[in-house]
Scaffold this active site. Structure first.
Site, PDB file in Angstrom:
ATOM      1  CG  LEU A  98      -2.101  -1.146   1.218  1.00  7.70           C
ATOM      2  CD1 LEU A  98      -2.897  -0.970   2.527  1.00  7.70           C
ATOM      3  CD2 LEU A  98      -3.069  -0.882   0.235  1.00  7.70           C
ATOM      4  NE  ARG A 135      -2.065   4.289   2.016  1.00  2.81           N
ATOM      5  CZ  ARG A 135      -2.115   3.477   2.883  1.00  2.81           C
ATOM      6  NH1 ARG A 135      -0.934   2.987   3.426  1.00  2.81           N
ATOM      7  NH2 ARG A 135      -3.297   2.738   3.220  1.00  2.81           N
ATOM      8  CB  VAL A 174      -8.019   3.397  -4.649  1.00  2.64           C
ATOM      9  CG1 VAL A 174      -9.366   3.093  -5.360  1.00  2.64           C
ATOM     10  CG2 VAL A 174      -7.205   4.276  -5.329  1.00  2.64           C
ATOM     11  CD  GLU A 175      -3.802   1.348  -2.972  1.00  3.30           C
ATOM     12  OE1 GLU A 175      -3.244   0.842  -1.832  1.00  3.30           O
ATOM     13  OE2 GLU A 175      -4.322   0.379  -3.904  1.00  3.30           O
ATOM     14  N   GLY A 176      -6.779   3.540   0.952  1.00  3.35           N
ATOM     15  CA  GLY A 176      -7.054   4.419   2.009  1.00  3.35           C
ATOM     16  C   GLY A 176      -7.793   5.515   1.645  1.00  3.35           C
TER      17      GLY A 176
END
Length: 748
Positions: A301, A305, A427-429
């Protein structure tokens, strides 16, 4: 005394508690320049010495060759309409190595740097979100990265060459209906059992969603929690989170269904498994790596990011700035180019400056990763804030292009990107979670020079370590009080930087002043909010804003230094830093206004008025915005340099190609238009649009035959570039279900 204090802190949960998963996340990365800001006394000379890489000759050749060819070959409007890549495009990508950028050369890959992978993604994404998905996932969020770092020798030998050739197309199965940003709460389960052949196997049951490339991938990296009741793996009954490789076609595995993403419908869909059985050696890293999945997920992740999402966001910002600047000079209203109107110039100045600053942050951050530094806090900042700025940029560009941005078709250069901006934000948090939980929540403990040591000492009841760490923290706090007071009194004049250019020194002083206050208020948050920080999302979000804009502002300064202090770029540097400082000021005002408890009351009554009186900065002036806009509204060597590695299709291509061709011609004849306007004032030629009076100007001797031809060509290109697409009824409804079909579907 210290032992009693430590026990009191334990009993009252004064400091934030750290769970096992949080501890692994804190340990799975490095502190980088974020530590300088949390410490409150950044060493800017050391920070300026940090790497700022460039692409190698081989990497630049790939950007100029295969990437350009791919984007020229792809009919991106047709791809958006049909929602799939044609086989010839897929074949070209496989043959040219687009699926192997990450994979080492010994396994048949390109072995490119992080910076190069980011650059490819940034170039492809503004052209086609669907094409981008096929580039991004295999090179950041697929199986290759985990196999390189954790795979067994046998796994590497089998999978990496086939991934490099595109024989395996990967996807990453993480998100579930009840587990998104909180990846630790995944419900996908793999139960270990002994097969008929005596080998250990896993029986998986799961339901994933939002999986990019999920409907088309044939290799899945699936995150799951292993339950091992007979301890066959030697890791206990709960073996923990692991990542398991699955192949499509396995009994019980269902793929192929799709979600419909907003904007461009890139391949995305659910993955479902019912009693899917695989050998235990399909765990990435083999049985020995069972339970190491949480660390793998954090690193996977973090890669998304710092690399893919900032790349796609920054590519979008740069593309929006280029399109808006060009269109503002091609489109005319009320007898002048709309870009000459201050209301239009304002967003263009902002766009151009954001493009400069965020590109600096992209290169700077990727350079750190290529140096072996993996900063999760900075990665979170990059993901959340570049994607938010991309949303701002898309809105600003849409305002400039107006109807040309609204009417879809091959000639719309901004519409699909505008509609797609929510994707990267979620996405990705999701950004809300990243901003309010991750950045400061993780950074306050991980990046502070003393906090983590104190927390660990309290958790382990180590009185000796607690005493040393707390004394160090108290000394640091008292120095921070004095430093913040002194730098506020002198407005940062005491900050010393040897390696900075004269015109930018004041920004280092302001950032140093801001950092001193940020470091002090980090201590105050830890002291007075402590264990409640996790639920004070609005407050921690404001801290995150301050940190993010300090990092972004410094990235613009780092770029300016790395590129040789180009004087012509100074308007962009000034705008970027003034915008950053204004948003830092706003962040601090929010902290002062919302800090809890008695200290918060004092800050609101006394501190906030003083903070506003002795402000860090204000938003850029209109004049500075105009200076920044002009840079995007001309075509010269600076423009070509700032637009480097943005795809520029040929003049015959619809959309961007047609627009940029007209822009170049309009810029070329600008002096001739000046001659025509002067002739109008002198009465030599009549009033009207100057470029429509070529015949009159030629007859009056104002223009030569060659000059008249250039003006005519520019006018024709300009008028063509502002046209929007028109479809016949047959074309318009070609891709839509007929009315009877729709009625049948509704009744079914």
């Amino acid at each position: 005394m210290f032992a009693r204090l430590m026990h009191w802190m334990q009993a009252n949960q004064v400091l934030p508690a750290i769970s096992d998963t949080e501890r692994q996340a804190l340990e799975a990365g490095d502190v980088w320049i974020d530590g300088e800001f949390f410490g409150g006394k950044p060493d800017f000379d050391r920070m300026l010495a940090a790497s700022y890489h460039r692409l190698s000759d081989e990497e630049q050749a790939f950007m100029d060759g295969p990437v350009e060819e791919l984007l020229n070959r792809a009919d991106t409007y047709a791809i958006a309409q049909t929602r799939e890549l044609p086989k010839p495009i897929m074949d070209f990508m496989a043959e040219s190595g687009f699926f192997s950028l990450l994979i080492p050369k010994e396994f048949g890959g390109k072995g490119f740097s992080t910076l190069a992978r980011s650059a490819v993604m940034a170039k492809v994404t503004p052209v086609s979100g669907i094409l981008s998905a096929y580039v991004v996932i295999p090179n950041t969020l697929g199986a290759a990265e985990l196999l390189i770092d954790y795979g067994t020798d046998e796994q590497k030998a089998h999978y990496l060459p086939r991934l490099a050739k595109g024989e395996y197309l990967p996807c990453f199965g993480l998100t579930e209906p009840t587990a998104g940003s909180d990846a630790a709460s995944i419900k996908a389960e793999a139960v270990a059992f002994k097969g008929d052949d005596g080998g250990v196997k896993l029986r998986l049951n799961f339901r994933k969603r939002y999986i990019t490339l999920g409907p088309v991938a044939n290799l899945i990296s699936l995150a799951c929690r292993i339950h091992d009741p007979d301890n066959l793996l030697g890791k206990g009954e709960d073996a923990g989170i692991s990542v398991v490789l699955l192949h499509t076609g396995m009994p019980g595995l269902k793929t192929g269904d799709r979600h419909e993403p907003i904007g461009e419908a890139f391949p995305n869909g659910p993955l479902e498994g019912t009693d899917v059985e695989v050998p235990a050696d399909q765990i990435i890293g083999g049985v020995a790596r069972a339970g190491d999945g949480w660390r793998m997920l954090m690193e996977q992740l973090a890669g998304g990011r710092m690399v893919s999402l900032p790349a796609t966001a920054v590519g979008g910002i740069r593309g929006a700035a280029a399109a808006a600047g060009a269109y503002s000079m091609v489109r005319q209203q009320f007898g002048l180019q709309i870009g000459r109107m201050e209301g239009v110039a304002a967003p263009i100045g902002k766009l151009t400056s954001l493009a400069y600053m965020t590109e600096g942050a992209r290169v700077f951050g990727c350079s750190a990763i290529d140096d072996g530094i993996h900063p999760p806090v900075v990665s979170g900042v990059m993901k959340a804030y570049t994607t938010e700025l991309a949303r701002e940029a898309a809105t600003d560009a849409m305002d400039v292009l107006s109807g040309a941005g609204v009417m879809q078709g091959p000639n719309n250069v901004i519409g699909r990107g505008y509609c797609s901006t929510p994707v990267a934000i979620t996405v990705e948090g999701a950004n809300i979670m990243t901003r309010t939980l991750m950045v400061f929540g993780q950074g306050a403990t991980r990046c502070h020079p003393h906090a983590l040591n104190v927390v660990q000492a309290v958790e382990t009841s180590d009185a000796s370590a607690f005493r040393r760490s707390l004394i160090g923290w108290m000394g640091h706090f008292l120095k921070g009080v004095g430093r913040t007071w002194w730098r506020g009194l002198t407005r940062g004049a005491t900050v010393r930087v040897k390696g900075a250019a004269g015109p930018t020194r004041r920004y280092y002083r302001k950032l140093g002043w801001a950092a001193a206050r940020f470091g002090l208020f980090t201590d105050l948050a830890m002291f007075f909010v402590g264990g409640k920080l996790k639920v004070k999302g609005n407050l921690t979000g404001r801290y995150a804003d301050v940190l993010a804009w300090m990092l972004l502002g410094f990235s613009a300064l780092r770029r300016f230094e790395a590129e040789g202090r180009r004087a012509e770029d100074l308007p962009l540097v000034h705008y970027s830093l003034q915008l950053a400082l204004a948003r830092i000021q706003a962040g601090f005002e929010g902290i002062y206004a919302n800090f809890p408890g008695p200290l918060g009351s004092l800050l609101r009554v006394i501190g906030l008025p003083l903070l506003r009186l002795n402000s860090l900065g204000r938003l850029p002036s209109d004049d500075l915005g105009n200076q920044a806009a002009v840079i995007a509204q001309k075509w010269d060597a600076q423009t070509e340099r700032l637009l480097a590695d943005i795809h520029q299709p040929g003049s015959e291509s619809p959309g961007q190609g047609r627009l940029m061709h007209a822009f170049r011609l309009v810029c070329d004849v600008e002096p001739l238009i000046g001659k025509l306007k002067a002739a109008q004032k002198a009465g030599s030629i009549p009033a009207g649009e100057p470029d429509s009076l070529v015949a009159e100007a030629r007859a009056a001797g104002v223009l030569t035959e060659g000059e008249a031809a250039r003006v005519t060509a520019a006018r024709e290109a300009r008028l063509a570039a502002i046209e929007v697409d028109v479809f016949s009824p047959e074309e318009f409804f070609a891709n839509a279900a007929s009315a009877p079909d729709r009625a049948q579907q509704a009744a079914a």
